[in-house]
Design a protein around this motif. Structure first.
Motif, PDB file in Angstrom:
ATOM      1  N   ALA A 109      -1.232 -35.108  -0.194  1.00 46.73           N
ATOM      2  CA  ALA A 109      -1.988 -34.006  -0.795  1.00 46.73           C
ATOM      3  C   ALA A 109      -1.433 -33.684  -2.170  1.00 46.73           C
ATOM      4  CB  ALA A 109      -1.919 -32.772   0.099  1.00 46.73           C
ATOM      5  N   LEU A 110      -2.344 -33.418  -3.097  1.00 45.81           N
ATOM      6  CA  LEU A 110      -1.986 -32.935  -4.431  1.00 45.81           C
ATOM      7  C   LEU A 110      -2.396 -31.475  -4.479  1.00 45.81           C
ATOM      8  CD1 LEU A 110      -1.102 -33.197  -7.370  1.00 45.81           C
ATOM      9  CD2 LEU A 110      -3.335 -34.205  -7.903  1.00 45.81           C
ATOM     10  N   ARG A 111      -1.412 -30.579  -4.409  1.00 42.19           N
ATOM     11  CA  ARG A 111      -1.667 -29.146  -4.339  1.00 42.19           C
ATOM     12  C   ARG A 111      -0.920 -28.416  -5.439  1.00 42.19           C
ATOM     13  NH1 ARG A 111      -5.128 -30.231  -1.403  1.00 42.19           N
ATOM     14  NH2 ARG A 111      -5.374 -29.853   0.821  1.00 42.19           N
ATOM     15  N   ARG A 112      -1.643 -27.697  -6.286  1.00 43.16           N
ATOM     16  CA  ARG A 112      -0.974 -26.862  -7.283  1.00 43.16           C
ATOM     17  C   ARG A 112      -0.131 -25.791  -6.593  1.00 43.16           C
ATOM     18  NH1 ARG A 112      -6.744 -23.988  -8.562  1.00 43.16           N
ATOM     19  NH2 ARG A 112      -7.375 -26.147  -8.445  1.00 43.16           N
ATOM     20  N   PRO A 113       1.017 -25.449  -7.154  1.00 38.63           N
ATOM     21  CA  PRO A 113       1.868 -24.429  -6.529  1.00 38.63           C
ATOM     22  C   PRO A 113       1.161 -23.076  -6.456  1.00 38.63           C
ATOM     23  CG  PRO A 113       3.107 -25.690  -8.162  1.00 38.63           C
ATOM     24  CD  PRO A 113       1.662 -26.067  -8.337  1.00 38.63           C
ATOM     25  N   GLU A 114       1.547 -22.297  -5.451  1.00 39.40           N
ATOM     26  CA  GLU A 114       0.998 -20.948  -5.296  1.00 39.40           C
ATOM     27  C   GLU A 114       1.494 -20.029  -6.407  1.00 39.40           C
ATOM     28  OE1 GLU A 114       0.684 -19.870  -0.688  1.00 39.40           O
ATOM     29  OE2 GLU A 114       2.692 -20.543  -1.266  1.00 39.40           O
ATOM     30  N   TRP A 115       0.724 -18.981  -6.692  1.00 34.79           N
ATOM     31  CA  TRP A 115       1.224 -17.924  -7.565  1.00 34.79           C
ATOM     32  C   TRP A 115       2.277 -17.121  -6.815  1.00 34.79           C
ATOM     33  CZ3 TRP A 115      -4.563 -16.574  -8.076  1.00 34.79           C
ATOM     34  CH2 TRP A 115      -5.167 -17.403  -9.047  1.00 34.79           C
ATOM     35  N   GLN A 116       3.236 -16.621  -7.562  1.00 35.21           N
ATOM     36  CA  GLN A 116       4.286 -15.783  -7.000  1.00 35.21           C
ATOM     37  C   GLN A 116       4.227 -14.396  -7.646  1.00 35.21           C
ATOM     38  OE1 GLN A 116       6.186 -16.934  -4.496  1.00 35.21           O
ATOM     39  NE2 GLN A 116       5.209 -18.952  -4.626  1.00 35.21           N
ATOM     40  N   THR A 117       4.595 -13.391  -6.887  1.00 30.88           N
ATOM     41  CA  THR A 117       4.592 -12.043  -7.437  1.00 30.88           C
ATOM     42  C   THR A 117       5.648 -11.898  -8.527  1.00 30.88           C
ATOM     43  OG1 THR A 117       6.097 -11.322  -5.691  1.00 30.88           O
ATOM     44  CG2 THR A 117       3.747 -10.954  -5.337  1.00 30.88           C
ATOM     45  N   GLU A 118       5.320 -11.078  -9.511  1.00 32.98           N
ATOM     46  CA  GLU A 118       6.235 -10.766 -10.605  1.00 32.98           C
ATOM     47  C   GLU A 118       6.356  -9.247 -10.725  1.00 32.98           C
ATOM     48  OE1 GLU A 118       5.279 -12.665 -14.265  1.00 32.98           O
ATOM     49  OE2 GLU A 118       4.989 -14.653 -13.360  1.00 32.98           O
ATOM     50  N   PRO A 119       7.412  -8.757 -11.390  1.00 25.37           N
ATOM     51  CA  PRO A 119       7.552  -7.309 -11.566  1.00 25.37           C
ATOM     52  C   PRO A 119       6.290  -6.695 -12.163  1.00 25.37           C
ATOM     53  CG  PRO A 119       9.557  -8.422 -12.243  1.00 25.37           C
ATOM     54  CD  PRO A 119       8.554  -9.498 -11.974  1.00 25.37           C
ATOM     55  N   GLY A 120       5.807  -5.636 -11.559  1.00 25.89           N
ATOM     56  CA  GLY A 120       4.593  -4.980 -12.023  1.00 25.89           C
ATOM     57  C   GLY A 120       3.367  -5.326 -11.209  1.00 25.89           C
ATOM     58  N   ASP A 121       3.424  -6.412 -10.434  1.00 21.97           N
ATOM     59  CA  ASP A 121       2.292  -6.775  -9.582  1.00 21.97           C
ATOM     60  C   ASP A 121       2.134  -5.775  -8.449  1.00 21.97           C
ATOM     61  OD1 ASP A 121       1.339  -9.085 -10.860  1.00 21.97           O
ATOM     62  OD2 ASP A 121       2.857 -10.353  -9.893  1.00 21.97           O
ATOM     63  N   ARG A 122       0.891  -5.490  -8.093  1.00 18.23           N
ATOM     64  CA  ARG A 122       0.570  -4.624  -6.954  1.00 18.23           C
ATOM     65  C   ARG A 122      -0.274  -5.434  -5.965  1.00 18.23           C
ATOM     66  NH1 ARG A 122      -2.773   0.020  -8.685  1.00 18.23           N
ATOM     67  NH2 ARG A 122      -2.442   0.644  -6.502  1.00 18.23           N
ATOM     68  N   TRP A 123       0.390  -6.324  -5.248  1.00 13.81           N
ATOM     69  CA  TRP A 123      -0.318  -7.198  -4.325  1.00 13.81           C
ATOM     70  C   TRP A 123      -0.316  -6.624  -2.918  1.00 13.81           C
ATOM     71  CZ3 TRP A 123       1.034 -13.104  -5.042  1.00 13.81           C
ATOM     72  CH2 TRP A 123       0.700 -13.497  -6.344  1.00 13.81           C
TER      73      TRP A 123
END
Length: 261
Positions: free
Chosen positions: A109-123
């Protein structure tokens, strides 16, 4: 082989089938198109009304489940199957894993990496689109939907909200929602443009899938800048298959697996 997708005069070349539909799939196909060691083709699901031309031989449409894909791999003598579909295309990825195992076809599988939370994110992280609907809550909000069109119907269960729905093609059948507006657009989307859009539409919350990559990350960065909540549908645990995150890694693996004896 009559009707073969591949070059029947070059049977000595290993045949590679890319299950595509992503930027990464197109990049890999472009790199392989210029490599005379392989005979490469790409398959698209056909969910986009006007897909971009591909740099290699192309088939469009489903295979008919696991059985159909296994039959294709066998009949076309595929040496390597590359699952470069969208990270949330769970069904085709499952079919690819099963068909490859059944036919003894190499698969990665060729899968782009997931996004990761950064300071300021409200996930607010959820496991499914249905959970995202519940996470919106009962109080009416202005919602920006950026999940594609296939699962947008889930939000009919929360008609109290106002929706801005962005997708490449129209949502069909149309949603039964009293307050909805559609935006038809294809990325990439710049952070500044996303911020301007969210401010103009007075967006309270964004619903997105953690698809990774840079093309649609602008909405995540803009939400961080503006302090907007993001309800993030996280990826399910991937199938137990070799996985790479970049095109260069995919090419290295292909060269290693398909090296002449």
């Amino acid at each position: 082989m009559a009707g073969s997708l591949f070059d029947t005069s070059a049977m000595e070349k290993p045949r590679i089938l890319i299950l595509g539909g992503t930027t990464e799939a197109r990049e890999l196909a472009s790199r392989l198109a210029a490599d005379e060691r392989y005979d490469t083709a790409i398959s698209l699901a056909g969910r986009t009304a006007d897909p971009k031309p591909q740099p290699v031989k192309t088939r469009i449409g489903g295979f008919g489940g696991t059985d159909g894909l296994a039959r294709f791999l066998h009949d076309e003598k595929i040496a390597l199957l590359v699952d470069a579909t969208h990270p949330f295309a769970a069904r085709i990825s499952h079919n690819a894993t099963e068909a490859a195992e059944r036919t003894g076809t190499r698969l990665f599988a060729l899968r782009r990496p997931e996004w990761q939370t950064e300071p300021g994110d409200r996930w607010t992280s959820v496991e499914s689109v249905a959970e995202a609907v519940d996470a919106l809550g009962a109080v009416p909000r202005r919602v920006f939907l950026a999940i594609g069109r296939q699962e947008a119907f889930h939000f009919e269960a929360a008609p109290q909200h106002s929706y801005i729905i962005r997708s490449v093609d129209p949502v069909t059948p149309p949603l039964n929602l009293p307050d909805q507006q559609a935006i038809l657009a294809t990325g990439p989307f710049a952070e500044a443009d996303e911020a301007a859009l969210f401010q103009a539409r007075k967006i309270d919350v964004i619903v997105a899938k953690n698809s990774g990559g840079s093309a649609t990350y602008g909405k995540i960065a803009a939400a961080r800048r503006l302090g907007i909540e993001v309800i993030m549908v996280e990826r399910r645990k991937p199938a137990d298959v070799p996985t790479v995150g970049r095109c260069d890694e995919a090419l290295d693996l292909i060269a290693h697996w398909l090296a002449p004896a």
